[in-house]
Design an enzyme around this catalytic site. Sequence first.
Site, PDB file in Angstrom:
ATOM      1  CB  THR A  14      -0.964   0.019   1.324  1.00  0.00           C
ATOM      2  OG1 THR A  14      -1.865  -1.209   1.024  1.00  0.00           O
ATOM      3  CG2 THR A  14      -1.809   1.266   1.260  1.00  0.00           C
ATOM      4  CB  THR A  97      -0.265  -3.992   6.255  1.00  0.00           C
ATOM      5  OG1 THR A  97      -1.475  -3.821   5.379  1.00  0.00           O
ATOM      6  CG2 THR A  97       0.514  -2.556   6.246  1.00  0.00           C
TER       7      THR A  97
END
Length: 332
Positions: A14, A97
Amino acid sequence: MSLPRVAFIGTGGTMASLGRHALDIQDYSTLGQVMATETIMARVPELAMVAEVIARPYGAVISSRIGFKDWRALAEACHAAVDEIPGLAGIVIGHGTSTMEETAFALSLGLKIDVPVVMVGAQRPATGLSSDMPMNLLNAVRVAACPDARGMGVLLMLNDEIHAAREVTKTATWRMQTFRTPDFGVLGQADADKVAFYRRPLRKTAPNTEFDLRTMESLPRVDITYAYADSDGTAVRAFVAAGAQGIVSAGFAPGNPTPWEAEALAEAVKGGVTVVQSARVGSGRVVAGAKMREQGILAGDNLNPQKARILLAFALTVTRDPAEIARIFETY
């Protein structure tokens, strides 16, 4: 006075992603635009105020695809950075993540370098409104350059908080404070004035381990079976049929599968499969009680199932002796 030198290895995620507009903080990955390491750094010019950051390109990888092959490649990349950059103070690894806690733990078990390695990611893409990418990256560089970070193994930095690789887990889908250490809390924080540590991990960690990722050709198959009401052991038997050499049972607290799953796990042990009992609740130790000892099932301590899987796989590369594997779980 010269600034500390920090290597930045970017793997995508991300923090490297671009969305269609500032409010695209959910479907940005479908756009498929991922920044190179140098481009990420260029979006955070403030890095030059805290360190001499040296880009070490790796390639963009969706974190849900990251596993052993990337762990070994990242270990090699970390060692190469130490060998090739004189006076390197630390290393930062940018990572999605989803699997960041698993990569962090694997590296913390299998690296042989003594400079701090800090994992960092973001919950919002770089183009998102109030993206956490710039501050997370800046703080990760600060932590990697901090002399107090040495000797703690691999660390994870998000939301101004510093966590130990062994202890941290992702707890929320979208929230900025997603990474938590349930039993013990953070190691420290990166505040405006300084990086402040308040405790150190006691379990053995890189580089003082019996594992070296660079020498591993592969990991033995280790699967996780999840306890739920009426789970009947079908998954356990399927994993054994697929060639599992180890199984981690994510049981009910304080560490129990259903009776039917327990039967399947006991059968697996008799067939030569190493079984480690963990718990699905995410906090607290699993203790080897009388029944577990009788069945030959090992305790996973307070590792969550995904971390117990990694440690069991690593352990199986050096031993098949249950007593030795139990020692390894008490050591790391």
